[in-house]
Structure formats: C-alpha cells, structure tokens
Design an enzyme around this catalytic site. Sequence first.
Site, PDB file in Angstrom:
ATOM      1  N   GLY A  35       3.499  -3.556   5.546  1.00 20.14           N
ATOM      2  CA  GLY A  35       4.414  -2.444   5.814  1.00 20.14           C
ATOM      3  C   GLY A  35       5.408  -2.826   6.903  1.00 20.14           C
ATOM      4  O   GLY A  35       6.630  -2.670   6.740  1.00 20.14           O
ATOM      5  N   HIS A  36       4.883  -3.370   8.017  1.00 19.30           N
ATOM      6  CA  HIS A  36       5.769  -3.838   9.083  1.00 19.30           C
ATOM      7  C   HIS A  36       6.705  -4.933   8.558  1.00 19.30           C
ATOM      8  O   HIS A  36       7.898  -4.954   8.860  1.00 19.30           O
ATOM      9  CB  HIS A  36       4.962  -4.453  10.232  1.00 19.30           C
TER      10      HIS A  36
HETATM   11  P1  AMP Z   1       3.582   0.696  14.448  1.00 20.90           P
HETATM   12  O1  AMP Z   1       3.363  -0.727  14.841  1.00 20.90           O
HETATM   13  O2  AMP Z   1       2.393   1.336  13.856  1.00 20.90           O
HETATM   14  O3  AMP Z   1       4.241   1.484  15.547  1.00 20.90           O
HETATM   15  O4  AMP Z   1       4.630   0.649  13.267  1.00 20.90           O
HETATM   16  C1  AMP Z   1       5.858  -0.042  13.384  1.00 20.90           C
HETATM   17  C2  AMP Z   1       6.769   0.368  12.267  1.00 20.90           C
HETATM   18  O5  AMP Z   1       6.168   0.051  11.011  1.00 20.90           O
HETATM   19  C3  AMP Z   1       7.019   1.893  12.237  1.00 20.90           C
HETATM   20  O6  AMP Z   1       8.393   2.123  11.958  1.00 20.90           O
HETATM   21  C4  AMP Z   1       6.148   2.354  11.117  1.00 20.90           C
HETATM   22  O7  AMP Z   1       6.622   3.532  10.487  1.00 20.90           O
HETATM   23  C5  AMP Z   1       6.222   1.171  10.164  1.00 20.90           C
HETATM   24  N1  AMP Z   1       5.098   1.198   9.217  1.00 20.90           N
HETATM   25  C6  AMP Z   1       3.786   1.375   9.497  1.00 20.90           C
HETATM   26  N2  AMP Z   1       3.061   1.425   8.362  1.00 20.90           N
HETATM   27  C7  AMP Z   1       3.929   1.289   7.335  1.00 20.90           C
HETATM   28  C8  AMP Z   1       3.804   1.271   5.911  1.00 20.90           C
HETATM   29  N3  AMP Z   1       2.622   1.395   5.303  1.00 20.90           N
HETATM   30  N4  AMP Z   1       4.931   1.108   5.169  1.00 20.90           N
HETATM   31  C9  AMP Z   1       6.143   0.981   5.767  1.00 20.90           C
HETATM   32  N5  AMP Z   1       6.333   0.987   7.106  1.00 20.90           N
HETATM   33  C10 AMP Z   1       5.244   1.140   7.890  1.00 20.90           C
END
Ligand code: AMP
Length: 287
Positions: A35-36
């Site tokens: 996702g990231h």
């Molecule tokens: P985090 O490290 O959890 O703060 O996430 C960093 C970025 O990755 C944020 O913009 C999240 O929305 C995005 N993100 C997390 N999980 C997913 C996913 N499954 N699909 C797409 N983007 C994601």
Amino acid sequence: MRIIHRLDEMTETARGWAAVGTVGFVPTMGFLHEGHMSLVEAARRECEISAASIFVNPLQFATGAEFAAYPRDTVRDLQLLDSAGVDVVFLPDKEEMFPANFSAYVIPSGPVAERLEAAAAPQYMRGVATVLVKLFQLVRPDIAYFGQKDAQQVALVRQIVRDLNMDIRVHVLPTLRERDGLALSNHNRVLSPVERQTAPAIYQALLAGKTLIDKGEMRAARIEQAMRRHLAHAPEINVDYIDICHPATFRPLKRAAPGTLLVIAARIGSARLVDNIVWTEDDNWVL
Ligand code: AMP
C-alpha cells in the site's frame, strides 16, 4: 538513494530542488507494505524528484507504550525504497522534530478533527496535523501522496493545505487490498489465523452498504443498519463505529448521494482496523 536524518540537511536539500523539477513526497511511519509502495511508485512516476519519510510520530499516540509498540524495520524499509528508486528518504530524529521546548501545535477543528477517529483518540488529529505541517515545511513537496485507506487523514490534509495556503497538491491513491478484500495495514500482522479469516467481513460490510445504495436505498440509517447487520454475523468483530458522512467535511449525512463516504472502524482481537469506500461527486465508486 540519499538518506537524510538531520533537519537542516533536509531544508538545504529541498532548497536545491526548486530549480530541478516537481517534488513528490510520501510521508509514512515505516514498516512499509505494498500500500505504501503504491504511493511511492506514483511519486516516482509523476515527479522528477521523489522523497519518502519514515517517522513514527510520537504526537499521535495516546501513550508512550503504544508509540514504543508500533512496528519498525528500517533496514527492510530502506531496501524497499531503494529498489523502488526513491531519490531521498528522510528519517528525522524524534528529539530534533519535537524537542522538549516544542509548543507550536497545529490544532484543527470541525467534524473532520472531532468525529470518528478523533473521538476515539483526542490527541490523534493534532498529532497528525502538526507533524505533517512540519514535514511539508522541511521537504517542500509540490505533490504529497496519501492513501484513501485513511480517509479522515486525507480530509484533514486537504483542510490543512487549504486553510494554511500551502502550495501543495494532494494526490490520493486507492486502498490496496488482499485478495479477499482486507485492506493492507500494519495492524493486520497481529491478527490470529481465525481473526485473519474473519477480518474481510469489514470490507464485505462496506460493500453490503454499496449494494443497498445501488438498489436505490439512500437513507443513511438503513444503509448503516445493513452494514451493522452484516458484521453481527462475525462475533469476533467489535464495531467502534460505522458512519456515513461527507468525504471532505466528515459531516454526517442523512441521505447518501454522490459525495458519500462509508467508513467502518472495528476491533478484532488486539487489532483495530479501519476501512472505507467512497461514492465520489462524479458518480464513481472508489473501492
Ligand atoms: P502510515 O505509515 O500507516 O502512516 O501510512 C502512510 C501512507 O500509506 C498513508 O497515506 C496511508 O493512507 C497509506 N496507506 C496505508 N495503507 C494503505 C493501503 N492499504 N493502500 C493504500 N495506501 C495505504
């Protein structure tokens, strides 16, 4: 790939970028998954310079123990980012980002900063808003990339950029999911095998809401009821909230229409999972 720890080095580097081309920036808390990486790939594709940050933001956790328990694997993250061809990874120090005398917090207000995720954790929105403004100041991106998975964070970022006149475009990418629909998340790793099997029910409940809308039911209470009923079949799932609101303002809606967010937060075992789907203003669904 250049790795930058110090804030003054980041500022200096960003100053040099102004003449080179557009800068795409992906803020993360690390422990990267696909996702990231989909955000990173978009930044690579769309911008001359791509940057990602890894910073577990102490401000957005309720307790020091929760902050300490957040998963970290910087070595692996850096390998992934290097293979993806990112130009710069910013890894600031907690002490340099938030020294003991730090006091200029960004405190957003309104439904997006007060309902749902914010109601569950009052420090969360202030923490996210403050760290993002700092990161934007340091990296100076033209485009910042976020995942639709965290819909409330997306709405908050858009609000901040608008209210504080930041010259940044916000690009939002769809949620990456496992084959069975479960949204990729760092929280999934604490699910037991049985809980993991149950977890896709959250996405299925969102789709049950969409099915009802597709059939012409626009009353939010009915749609919410259908989603709740769907989750009632999975006793392992404890619902925190099910909500039908506007994706930009997070104001609750009485009736669904183009411009509607269906969002669920639920606990399964020790994991707290959040997911959403959107009926966009231009009458498409982001699933
Ligand atoms: P985090 O490290 O959890 O703060 O996430 C960093 C970025 O990755 C944020 O913009 C999240 O929305 C995005 N993100 C997390 N999980 C997913 C996913 N499954 N699909 C797409 N983007 C994601």
